[in-house]
Write a protein that holds these residues in place. Structure first.
Motif, PDB file in Angstrom:
ATOM      1  N   LYS A  37       1.030  -1.216   0.048  1.00 48.62           N
ATOM      2  CA  LYS A  37      -0.145  -0.012   0.043  1.00 48.62           C
ATOM      3  C   LYS A  37       0.792   1.266  -0.080  1.00 48.62           C
ATOM      4  O   LYS A  37       1.427   1.448   0.937  1.00 48.62           O
ATOM      5  CB  LYS A  37      -0.849  -0.147   1.287  1.00 48.62           C
ATOM      6  CG  LYS A  37      -1.934   1.001   1.142  1.00 48.62           C
ATOM      7  CD  LYS A  37      -3.021   0.897   2.189  1.00 48.62           C
ATOM      8  CE  LYS A  37      -4.205   1.982   2.227  1.00 48.62           C
ATOM      9  NZ  LYS A  37      -4.699   2.225   0.910  1.00 48.62           N
ATOM     10  N   ASP A  55      -2.743   1.022  -3.955  1.00 49.25           N
ATOM     11  CA  ASP A  55      -3.545   2.153  -4.308  1.00 49.25           C
ATOM     12  C   ASP A  55      -3.461   2.332  -5.853  1.00 49.25           C
ATOM     13  O   ASP A  55      -4.791   3.112  -6.334  1.00 49.25           O
ATOM     14  CB  ASP A  55      -2.955   3.338  -3.579  1.00 49.25           C
ATOM     15  CG  ASP A  55      -2.899   3.141  -1.824  1.00 49.25           C
ATOM     16  OD1 ASP A  55      -3.914   2.356  -1.744  1.00 49.25           O
ATOM     17  OD2 ASP A  55      -1.923   3.804  -1.385  1.00 49.25           O
ATOM     18  N   SER A  60      -9.409  -2.042  -2.736  1.00 43.99           N
ATOM     19  CA  SER A  60      -9.728  -1.676  -1.270  1.00 43.99           C
ATOM     20  C   SER A  60     -10.898  -2.547  -0.951  1.00 43.99           C
ATOM     21  O   SER A  60     -11.883  -2.784  -1.589  1.00 43.99           O
ATOM     22  CB  SER A  60     -10.183  -0.314  -1.327  1.00 43.99           C
ATOM     23  OG  SER A  60     -10.646   0.157  -0.084  1.00 43.99           O
ATOM     24  N   GLY A  61     -10.675  -3.278   0.102  1.00 39.86           N
ATOM     25  CA  GLY A  61     -11.612  -4.070   0.615  1.00 39.86           C
ATOM     26  C   GLY A  61     -11.195  -5.615   0.372  1.00 39.86           C
ATOM     27  O   GLY A  61     -10.297  -6.086  -0.420  1.00 39.86           O
ATOM     28  N   SER A  86       0.959  -4.463   4.621  1.00 39.55           N
ATOM     29  CA  SER A  86      -0.326  -3.570   5.054  1.00 39.55           C
ATOM     30  C   SER A  86      -1.547  -4.285   4.666  1.00 39.55           C
ATOM     31  O   SER A  86      -2.817  -3.651   4.312  1.00 39.55           O
ATOM     32  CB  SER A  86      -0.297  -2.392   4.305  1.00 39.55           C
ATOM     33  OG  SER A  86       1.143  -1.810   4.677  1.00 39.55           O
ATOM     34  N   LYS A  89      -4.665  -2.556   5.950  1.00 37.52           N
ATOM     35  CA  LYS A  89      -5.197  -1.612   5.699  1.00 37.52           C
ATOM     36  C   LYS A  89      -5.745  -1.645   4.313  1.00 37.52           C
ATOM     37  O   LYS A  89      -6.617  -0.594   3.927  1.00 37.52           O
ATOM     38  CB  LYS A  89      -3.878  -0.634   5.682  1.00 37.52           C
ATOM     39  CG  LYS A  89      -3.189  -0.098   6.917  1.00 37.52           C
ATOM     40  CD  LYS A  89      -1.895   0.684   6.544  1.00 37.52           C
ATOM     41  CE  LYS A  89      -1.281   1.293   7.984  1.00 37.52           C
ATOM     42  NZ  LYS A  89      -0.089   1.792   7.819  1.00 37.52           N
ATOM     43  N   THR A  91      -7.617  -4.307   3.221  1.00 39.32           N
ATOM     44  CA  THR A  91      -9.208  -4.688   3.363  1.00 39.32           C
ATOM     45  C   THR A  91      -9.894  -3.842   4.213  1.00 39.32           C
ATOM     46  O   THR A  91     -11.135  -3.838   3.844  1.00 39.32           O
ATOM     47  CB  THR A  91      -9.091  -6.000   4.085  1.00 39.32           C
ATOM     48  OG1 THR A  91      -8.641  -5.721   5.511  1.00 39.32           O
ATOM     49  CG2 THR A  91      -8.023  -6.962   3.431  1.00 39.32           C
ATOM     50  N   GLY A  92      -9.321  -2.932   5.138  1.00 43.45           N
ATOM     51  CA  GLY A  92     -10.156  -1.848   5.857  1.00 43.45           C
ATOM     52  C   GLY A  92     -11.098  -2.382   6.934  1.00 43.45           C
ATOM     53  O   GLY A  92     -11.823  -1.332   7.211  1.00 43.45           O
ATOM     54  N   ASN A  93     -11.098  -3.470   7.241  1.00 46.39           N
ATOM     55  CA  ASN A  93     -12.069  -3.820   8.105  1.00 46.39           C
ATOM     56  C   ASN A  93     -11.093  -4.589   9.488  1.00 46.39           C
ATOM     57  O   ASN A  93     -11.850  -5.214  10.263  1.00 46.39           O
ATOM     58  CB  ASN A  93     -12.889  -4.822   7.607  1.00 46.39           C
ATOM     59  CG  ASN A  93     -14.399  -5.122   8.243  1.00 46.39           C
ATOM     60  OD1 ASN A  93     -14.573  -3.951   9.379  1.00 46.39           O
ATOM     61  ND2 ASN A  93     -15.390  -5.784   8.309  1.00 46.39           N
TER      62      ASN A  93
END
Length: 137
Positions: A37, A55, A60-61, A86, A89, A91-93
């Motif tokens: 990331k 990125d 994302s997710g 990362s 970061k 996956t964001g969950n």
């Protein structure tokens, strides 16, 4: 094979990932891919590995990450090792996704014969018991 590189921030996970990725490049008869990331590992990872900025591809997710890794395996049958820096970061969950992510990538790893390493910023006691068998010793 799935391997989780775990530990809190500052515990040396990224250093371990760099060592493992560079070692894989030396020993692999195929391709090594490192998903990160942001572009922070450019000078640490061997130029022989494929370095991918999550990125830049809008990853994302959980499902996006699994789909992206699946696409890498589908596009190139010579991929032997995939490293994901990362992971939480991307996956964001948080740790809530680790169990599902590990299960999906384990199945992909078995079908593609690629070793997948996930860098997870969490202590062992924060992770579901079902994924502890994949934690790097």
């Amino acid at each position: 094979m799935i391997t989780l590189l775990i530990g809190k921030k500052g515990s040396g996970k990224t250093k371990k990932l760099i060592e493992l990725a560079n070692e894989a490049v030396k020993n692999s008869n195929g391709n090594v891919v490192v998903i990160e990331k942001g572009l922070k590992l450019t000078y640490d990872i061997s130029h022989k590995a494929r370095l991918v900025d999550s990125d830049a591809y809008g990853i994302s997710g959980l499902d996006a990450l699994v789909g992206f890794v699946s696409g890498i395996c589908a596009a190139n049958y010579d991929v032997t090792d995939i490293f994901v820096d990362s992971t939480l970061k991307i996956t964001g969950n948080g740790v809530a996704d680790v169990e599902t992510l590990t299960a999906k990538l384990k199945a992909l790893s078995e079908s593609s014969s690629a070793n997948i390493y996930l860098l997870v910023s969490a202590a062992a006691e924060e992770l579901p018991e079902s994924v502890l068998e994949y934690v790097s010793k």
